[in-house]
Write a protein that holds these residues in place. Structure first.
Motif, PDB file in Angstrom:
ATOM      1  N   ARG A   1      -8.159  -6.566  26.483  1.00  0.00           N
ATOM      2  CA  ARG A   1      -8.209  -6.622  25.026  1.00  0.00           C
ATOM      3  C   ARG A   1      -9.294  -5.721  24.446  1.00  0.00           C
ATOM      4  NH1 ARG A   1      -9.453 -11.974  21.318  1.00  0.00           N
ATOM      5  NH2 ARG A   1     -10.056 -10.817  19.485  1.00  0.00           N
ATOM      6  N   PHE A   2     -10.464  -5.770  25.043  1.00  0.00           N
ATOM      7  CA  PHE A   2     -11.584  -5.009  24.469  1.00  0.00           C
ATOM      8  C   PHE A   2     -11.767  -3.697  25.208  1.00  0.00           C
ATOM      9  CE2 PHE A   2     -12.582  -9.413  23.533  1.00  0.00           C
ATOM     10  CZ  PHE A   2     -12.721  -9.338  22.165  1.00  0.00           C
ATOM     11  N   GLU A   3     -12.339  -2.761  24.491  1.00  0.00           N
ATOM     12  CA  GLU A   3     -12.647  -1.478  25.089  1.00  0.00           C
ATOM     13  C   GLU A   3     -14.022  -1.045  24.580  1.00  0.00           C
ATOM     14  OE1 GLU A   3     -10.040   2.001  24.325  1.00  0.00           O
ATOM     15  OE2 GLU A   3      -9.255   1.448  26.292  1.00  0.00           O
ATOM     16  N   VAL A   4     -14.896  -0.678  25.502  1.00  0.00           N
ATOM     17  CA  VAL A   4     -16.179  -0.098  25.107  1.00  0.00           C
ATOM     18  C   VAL A   4     -16.063   1.407  25.290  1.00  0.00           C
ATOM     19  CG1 VAL A   4     -18.650  -0.038  25.524  1.00  0.00           C
ATOM     20  CG2 VAL A   4     -17.415  -2.170  25.768  1.00  0.00           C
ATOM     21  N   VAL A   5     -16.431   2.143  24.252  1.00  0.00           N
ATOM     22  CA  VAL A   5     -16.257   3.596  24.251  1.00  0.00           C
ATOM     23  C   VAL A   5     -17.638   4.250  24.217  1.00  0.00           C
ATOM     24  CG1 VAL A   5     -15.174   5.527  23.085  1.00  0.00           C
ATOM     25  CG2 VAL A   5     -14.129   3.277  22.963  1.00  0.00           C
ATOM     26  N   TYR A   6     -17.852   5.155  25.158  1.00  0.00           N
ATOM     27  CA  TYR A   6     -19.109   5.916  25.210  1.00  0.00           C
ATOM     28  C   TYR A   6     -18.800   7.375  24.936  1.00  0.00           C
ATOM     29  CZ  TYR A   6     -20.247   1.843  28.124  1.00  0.00           C
ATOM     30  OH  TYR A   6     -20.403   0.578  28.619  1.00  0.00           O
ATOM     31  N   HIS A   7     -19.560   7.986  24.050  1.00  0.00           N
ATOM     32  CA  HIS A   7     -19.429   9.422  23.820  1.00  0.00           C
ATOM     33  C   HIS A   7     -20.672  10.110  24.368  1.00  0.00           C
ATOM     34  CE1 HIS A   7     -16.440   8.133  20.751  1.00  0.00           C
ATOM     35  NE2 HIS A   7     -15.814   9.167  21.271  1.00  0.00           N
TER      36      HIS A   7
ATOM     37  N   PRO B   1     -11.682  -7.670  29.754  1.00  0.00           N
ATOM     38  CA  PRO B   1     -10.715  -8.747  29.525  1.00  0.00           C
ATOM     39  C   PRO B   1     -11.084  -9.601  28.319  1.00  0.00           C
ATOM     40  CG  PRO B   1     -12.172  -9.324  31.303  1.00  0.00           C
ATOM     41  CD  PRO B   1     -12.515  -7.926  30.932  1.00  0.00           C
ATOM     42  N   GLU B   2     -10.092 -10.394  27.865  1.00  0.00           N
ATOM     43  CA  GLU B   2     -10.319 -11.240  26.696  1.00  0.00           C
ATOM     44  C   GLU B   2     -11.308 -12.357  27.006  1.00  0.00           C
ATOM     45  OE1 GLU B   2      -6.731 -12.431  24.875  1.00  0.00           O
ATOM     46  OE2 GLU B   2      -7.685 -13.595  23.305  1.00  0.00           O
ATOM     47  N   GLN B   3     -11.182 -12.939  28.206  1.00  0.00           N
ATOM     48  CA  GLN B   3     -12.079 -14.035  28.583  1.00  0.00           C
ATOM     49  C   GLN B   3     -13.417 -13.470  29.044  1.00  0.00           C
ATOM     50  OE1 GLN B   3     -11.636 -17.301  28.119  1.00  0.00           O
ATOM     51  NE2 GLN B   3      -9.740 -16.718  27.082  1.00  0.00           N
ATOM     52  N   SER B   4     -14.473 -13.818  28.353  1.00  0.00           N
ATOM     53  CA  SER B   4     -15.853 -13.421  28.636  1.00  0.00           C
ATOM     54  C   SER B   4     -15.962 -11.943  29.015  1.00  0.00           C
ATOM     55  CB  SER B   4     -16.470 -14.301  29.731  1.00  0.00           C
ATOM     56  OG  SER B   4     -15.739 -14.193  30.922  1.00  0.00           O
ATOM     57  N   PRO B   5     -15.786 -11.040  28.049  1.00  0.00           N
ATOM     58  CA  PRO B   5     -15.926  -9.613  28.336  1.00  0.00           C
ATOM     59  C   PRO B   5     -17.379  -9.252  28.639  1.00  0.00           C
ATOM     60  CG  PRO B   5     -15.651  -9.965  25.984  1.00  0.00           C
ATOM     61  CD  PRO B   5     -15.481 -11.290  26.634  1.00  0.00           C
ATOM     62  N   ALA B   6     -17.583  -8.608  29.774  1.00  0.00           N
ATOM     63  CA  ALA B   6     -18.956  -8.255  30.166  1.00  0.00           C
ATOM     64  C   ALA B   6     -18.933  -6.928  30.910  1.00  0.00           C
ATOM     65  CB  ALA B   6     -19.564  -9.339  31.041  1.00  0.00           C
ATOM     66  N   VAL B   7     -19.963  -6.133  30.681  1.00  0.00           N
ATOM     67  CA  VAL B   7     -20.083  -4.847  31.357  1.00  0.00           C
ATOM     68  C   VAL B   7     -21.574  -4.583  31.557  1.00  0.00           C
ATOM     69  CG1 VAL B   7     -20.158  -3.457  29.244  1.00  0.00           C
ATOM     70  CG2 VAL B   7     -19.248  -2.459  31.338  1.00  0.00           C
TER      71      VAL B   7
ATOM     72  N   GLY C   1     -18.891  -9.573  20.493  1.00  0.00           N
ATOM     73  CA  GLY C   1     -19.122 -10.581  21.516  1.00  0.00           C
ATOM     74  C   GLY C   1     -18.999 -10.074  22.930  1.00  0.00           C
ATOM     75  N   ILE C   2     -19.303  -8.822  23.141  1.00  0.00           N
ATOM     76  CA  ILE C   2     -19.255  -8.269  24.500  1.00  0.00           C
ATOM     77  C   ILE C   2     -20.644  -8.401  25.116  1.00  0.00           C
ATOM     78  CG2 ILE C   2     -18.991  -6.145  25.815  1.00  0.00           C
ATOM     79  CD1 ILE C   2     -16.937  -5.345  23.602  1.00  0.00           C
ATOM     80  N   THR C   3     -20.709  -8.994  26.308  1.00  0.00           N
ATOM     81  CA  THR C   3     -21.990  -9.195  26.967  1.00  0.00           C
ATOM     82  C   THR C   3     -22.346  -7.954  27.779  1.00  0.00           C
ATOM     83  OG1 THR C   3     -21.353 -11.496  27.158  1.00  0.00           O
ATOM     84  CG2 THR C   3     -23.295 -10.804  28.363  1.00  0.00           C
ATOM     85  N   PHE C   4     -23.562  -7.487  27.620  1.00  0.00           N
ATOM     86  CA  PHE C   4     -24.029  -6.341  28.399  1.00  0.00           C
ATOM     87  C   PHE C   4     -25.041  -6.843  29.420  1.00  0.00           C
ATOM     88  CE2 PHE C   4     -22.322  -4.484  24.603  1.00  0.00           C
ATOM     89  CZ  PHE C   4     -21.683  -3.355  25.074  1.00  0.00           C
ATOM     90  N   VAL C   5     -24.607  -6.866  30.669  1.00  0.00           N
ATOM     91  CA  VAL C   5     -25.401  -7.467  31.729  1.00  0.00           C
ATOM     92  C   VAL C   5     -26.599  -6.552  32.010  1.00  0.00           C
ATOM     93  CG1 VAL C   5     -25.366  -8.277  34.095  1.00  0.00           C
ATOM     94  CG2 VAL C   5     -23.321  -8.461  32.674  1.00  0.00           C
TER      95      VAL C   5
END
Lengths: 172, 166
Positions: free
Chosen positions: A69-75, A92-98, A120-124
């Motif tokens: 569902r989510f996408e993190v975009v880096y330029h 993924p939709e459930q607990s998105p983390a990167v 609501g994306i968690t950045f570990v």
């Protein structure tokens, strides 16, 4: 160095990391496995041939109804080669983390906080993952597509009394 | 001018205490130096030479809420700013008045979304609403004149004298 050569060099570094590559109007965007984002970014920055020294932008997108569902975009921008590269990570939709990129580019700090606040994306591994725009006691993440759009019903003559009765007017 | 003729040589004017208090309150009403968005530009414009708010005794903006009588909420109030606005209002000493300047301060305006308070009257009590996006200085001055008329109707206990309708 053309786009095919960039992808080939990235593949030579980590063959399993690249999921997809697209070119649209002269811009190359590469979708990367979330687990390998840290290594790929470190390689893109430190490799002599590529040298993407600058993280221009970090943002998130919500594709509601799609998986991931989510996408993190880096330029990324390479000053020496005057070239831009777009890296994407599907979450993924459930607990998105990167993994957080603050160790590689300190500028990622605030931008990751923004993506956390609004999507609501968690950045570990982020040093202080707190809200940056919304108040601290805010519930939810307002830029998600399943959050209602309007703040309040629009008042017309037929529904004004009902809205007025519900509105929390302040007192002295 | 007219006062000396009315008072003659006595040097005395008789009036009610209420009138004197309201007269002094309305003729030296100092606004809080406080702008939130584009409406603040029009507020500054109404204080500058062309429109000259000092005609109404309001030329001096106080940077401290302790010294201000009037808060002109000029612009949209975000949910994060709302506690600050309320705190500034609470710090102002009584009697105090509020003008919600512009559509955003009055009802949220075009920003019907999660981030903007839908009308500053959810946070602080408002005396006069000025419509416009942004209101021209004439509109703000009209709002201020309306507020002065309200102050003139105030009783000493703080309640408002209702105008007699014939």
């Amino acid at each position: 160095m053309n786009h095919a050569a960039i992808v080939a060099r990235l593949r030579a570094y980590d063959p399993g990391a690249i999921l997809d590559e697209r070119e649209f109007r002269g811009q190359l965007s590469v979708t990367v496995r979330p687990e390998s984002i840290l290594g790929v970014m470190q390689f893109l920055r430190d490799d002599v041939e590529l040298g993407y020294q600058f993280l221009e932008n970090l943002c998130a997108v919500d594709y509601l109804g799609r998986e991931p569902r989510f996408e993190v975009v880096y330029h990324l921008l390479s000053f020496t080669r005057r070239h831009r590269l777009c890296i994407k990570v599907g979450l993924p939709e459930q607990s998105p983390a990167v993994d957080s990129l603050t160790g590689i580019w300190p500028t990622a700090n605030y931008q990751e906080r923004e993506a956390y606040d609004l999507f609501g994306i968690t950045f570990v591994g982020h040093p202080s993952l707190e809200r940056i725009m919304m108040p601290d006691d805010w519930q939810g993440h307002p830029l998600r597509k399943d959050v209602p759009l309007g703040g309040e019903e629009v008042a017309f003559t037929f529904n004004q009394a009902r809205i007025d009765a519900r509105k929390p007017y302040a007192r002295d | 001018m007219g006062l000396e003729q009315k008072a003659g040589d006595l040097g005395i004017v008789t009036t009610s205490l209420e009138t004197v208090v309201n007269w002094s309150r309305s003729n030296a009403m100092w606004p809080l130096l406080f702008g939130l968005a584009c409406c603040a530009i029009e507020m500054m414009g109404s204080q500058s030479a062309n429109y000259d708010l000092s005609r109404f005794g309001m030329e001096i903006n106080r940077a401290s809420p302790r010294q201000a009588d009037l808060m002109i909420v000029a612009g949209r109030v975000s949910r994060k700013m709302a506690p600050v606005v309320r705190r500034l209002y609470d710090q102002m000493s009584d009697p105090k008045w509020v003008i919600a300047m512009g559509d955003c301060a009055a009802c949220g305006g075009v920003f019907n979304n999660y981030a903007i308070v839908q009308g500053v009257d959810e946070v602080i009590p408002v005396d006069v609403y000025v419509a416009g996006c942004p209101p021209r200085p004439e509109a703000l001055i009209d709002g201020i004149v309306q507020l002065h008329a309200k102050v003139h109707r105030m009783k000493l206990d703080g309640s408002i004298r209702q105008p007699v309708r014939v």
